[in-house]
Scaffold this motif. Structure first.
Motif, PDB file in Angstrom:
ATOM      1  N   GLY B  79      29.620  35.389  30.972  1.00 54.11           N
ATOM      2  CA  GLY B  79      29.207  36.786  31.148  1.00 54.11           C
ATOM      3  C   GLY B  79      28.800  37.158  32.553  1.00 54.11           C
ATOM      4  O   GLY B  79      28.337  38.284  32.793  1.00 54.11           O
ATOM      5  N   GLY B  80      28.952  36.227  33.520  1.00 58.55           N
ATOM      6  CA  GLY B  80      28.601  36.544  34.907  1.00 58.55           C
ATOM      7  C   GLY B  80      29.490  37.652  35.457  1.00 58.55           C
ATOM      8  O   GLY B  80      30.651  37.770  35.063  1.00 58.55           O
ATOM      9  N   ARG B  81      28.936  38.448  36.358  1.00 62.61           N
ATOM     10  CA  ARG B  81      29.726  39.527  36.960  1.00 62.61           C
ATOM     11  C   ARG B  81      30.588  38.956  38.075  1.00 62.61           C
ATOM     12  O   ARG B  81      30.085  38.289  38.977  1.00 62.61           O
ATOM     13  N   LEU B  82      31.861  39.287  37.992  1.00 64.99           N
ATOM     14  CA  LEU B  82      32.836  38.721  38.913  1.00 64.99           C
ATOM     15  C   LEU B  82      33.742  39.850  39.387  1.00 64.99           C
ATOM     16  O   LEU B  82      34.271  40.603  38.570  1.00 64.99           O
ATOM     17  N   ILE B  83      33.860  39.992  40.703  1.00 64.66           N
ATOM     18  CA  ILE B  83      34.771  41.028  41.217  1.00 64.66           C
ATOM     19  C   ILE B  83      35.726  40.415  42.239  1.00 64.66           C
ATOM     20  O   ILE B  83      35.311  39.671  43.130  1.00 64.66           O
ATOM     21  N   GLY B  84      37.001  40.694  42.056  1.00 64.08           N
ATOM     22  CA  GLY B  84      38.023  40.241  42.992  1.00 64.08           C
ATOM     23  C   GLY B  84      38.574  41.437  43.742  1.00 64.08           C
ATOM     24  O   GLY B  84      38.981  42.433  43.138  1.00 64.08           O
ATOM     25  N   ILE B  85      38.552  41.332  45.054  1.00 64.82           N
ATOM     26  CA  ILE B  85      39.017  42.431  45.897  1.00 64.82           C
ATOM     27  C   ILE B  85      40.301  42.003  46.594  1.00 64.82           C
ATOM     28  O   ILE B  85      40.331  40.958  47.251  1.00 64.82           O
ATOM     29  N   CYS B  86      41.356  42.789  46.436  1.00 62.36           N
ATOM     30  CA  CYS B  86      42.631  42.526  47.107  1.00 62.36           C
ATOM     31  C   CYS B  86      43.155  41.133  46.744  1.00 62.36           C
ATOM     32  O   CYS B  86      43.527  40.911  45.603  1.00 62.36           O
ATOM     33  N   ASN B  87      43.137  40.174  47.660  1.00 66.36           N
ATOM     34  CA  ASN B  87      43.598  38.828  47.323  1.00 66.36           C
ATOM     35  C   ASN B  87      42.764  38.254  46.169  1.00 66.36           C
ATOM     36  O   ASN B  87      43.273  37.496  45.327  1.00 66.36           O
ATOM     37  N   GLY B  88      41.508  38.643  46.090  1.00 66.66           N
ATOM     38  CA  GLY B  88      40.655  38.215  44.980  1.00 66.66           C
ATOM     39  C   GLY B  88      41.168  38.724  43.642  1.00 66.66           C
ATOM     40  O   GLY B  88      41.127  38.016  42.623  1.00 66.66           O
ATOM     41  N   PHE B  89      41.678  39.956  43.635  1.00 66.77           N
ATOM     42  CA  PHE B  89      42.290  40.540  42.434  1.00 66.77           C
ATOM     43  C   PHE B  89      43.537  39.736  42.057  1.00 66.77           C
ATOM     44  O   PHE B  89      43.760  39.384  40.892  1.00 66.77           O
ATOM     45  N   GLN B  90      44.333  39.415  43.063  1.00 69.76           N
ATOM     46  CA  GLN B  90      45.554  38.636  42.813  1.00 69.76           C
ATOM     47  C   GLN B  90      45.204  37.272  42.214  1.00 69.76           C
ATOM     48  O   GLN B  90      45.867  36.788  41.281  1.00 69.76           O
TER      49      GLN B  90
END
Lengths: 83, 230
Positions: B79-90
């Motif tokens: 349940g930890g909050r995790l955000i991927g931005i750009c390459n992180g999203f990929q």
């Protein structure tokens, strides 16, 4: 020693932007009978030893890393085995 | 609460994310090295933008198997909050932490510019400070930001309100002209079905001070703080 050729291609449902560009370039060269061009990846793998699970292993390599099943298809051939 | 910013070989937005959290949000933040196998003590983890592992094979495909990603997977499962931005999203898509995939922009060009984004769902851990339909100005900088999912997956995430951001014009209209990369349904950002994992191609950490041209990215990052403090 076994040699495996892996071919990874974009699923037909996806627009292959690179293929389209190459198709345009080929048409500019005068090859006017081209239906379509699709690009993919070709990966050569050499494997030491044969423990009998090569096909399973290659399949797992493809599913886990070499291809993304969401967007790509893969196939492979074992071209040299058990020498 | 503590943020963690993962550094993969080839990450290049890690420092931007770090500074946005430390200096703009005013929250504690630490880097997490990609070889680390322990992410305990963090409340939110950021997978930053960049070109992890040179984008070899597919964007995010190799980073997904970095040692740290097992711990990140457990973190998200718990349940930890995790955000991927750009390459992180990929990377999150490759890791199956988010549905779908990101493929090459349909124009095959690297695009670096401010875009308008419409907030589609403001009842999430990542958008709760935005109003529904609000138009945010946040930059994109990518070559492979073309969101794709098969028809069933797309329907599911749409029906489930998992699309949080869509490319739009300045009036908030979602049009083909406002779609910079060919993403299906103009999708710029999504969450998982549980709502604790987000991915977005635009860079909120690059829009956190007026001198950067926009402060709208702060709304995204501050939303996480807001939810964790609640």
């Amino acid at each position: 020693m076994a040699k495996v050729n892996v071919y990874v291609t974009l699923k037909p449902a996806l627009l292959d932007a690179q293929g389209k560009v190459v198709q345009g370039a080929l048409e500019n060269l005068g090859f006017d009978s081209i239906e379509s061009v699709r690009m993919g990846k070709f990966i050569e793998i050499e494997v030491n030893g044969g423990n009998g699970t090569l096909e399973q292993d290659v399949d797992e390599m493809c599913r886990k890393l070499l291809a993304n099943p969401n967007i790509e298809n893969y196939r492979y051939e074992i071209v040299k085995d058990g020498e | 609460m503590k943020f963690g910013v993962v550094i993969f070989p080839g990450s290049n937005c890690d420092q931007d994310a770090f500074c946005a959290v430390r200096d703009v949000l005013g929250q504690p933040v630490e880097y997490i090295w990609h070889q680390s196998t322990d992410v305990s003590g963090f409340d939110c983890i950021v997978l930053p933008g960049g070109f992890s592992y040179g984008d070899y094979l597919r964007t995010g495909a190799v980073a997904r198997f970095s040692p740290v990603m097992n711990a990140v997977q457990d973190f998200a499962d718990n349940g930890g909050r995790l955000i991927g931005i750009c390459n992180g999203f990929q990377i999150l898509c490759e890791a199956h932490l988010l549905p779908g995939a990101l493929i090459d922009n349909n124009g095959l060009r690297f695009i670096c510019k401010h875009v308008n984004l419409r907030v589609e769902n403001n009842n999430t851990d990542f958008t709760n400070l935005c109003s529904e339909g609000q138009v945010l100005s946040i930059p994109i900088a990518h070559h492979g930001g073309n969101y794709y999912a098969d028809a069933d997956t797309l329907k599911k995430i749409e029906d489930n309100n998992q699309v949080i951001l869509r490319y739009c014009d300045s009036a908030g209209k979602v049009t083909p002209e406002a779609n910079p990369n060919g993403s299906l349904n103009n999708i710029a950002g999504i969450i998982n079905d549980r709502g604790n994992v987000a991915g977005m191609m635009p860079h909120p950490e690059r829009a956190v001070e007026s001198i950067l041209g926009s402060e709208d990215g702060t709304l995204i990052l501050q939303s996480i703080v807001e939810r964790l403090m609640a």
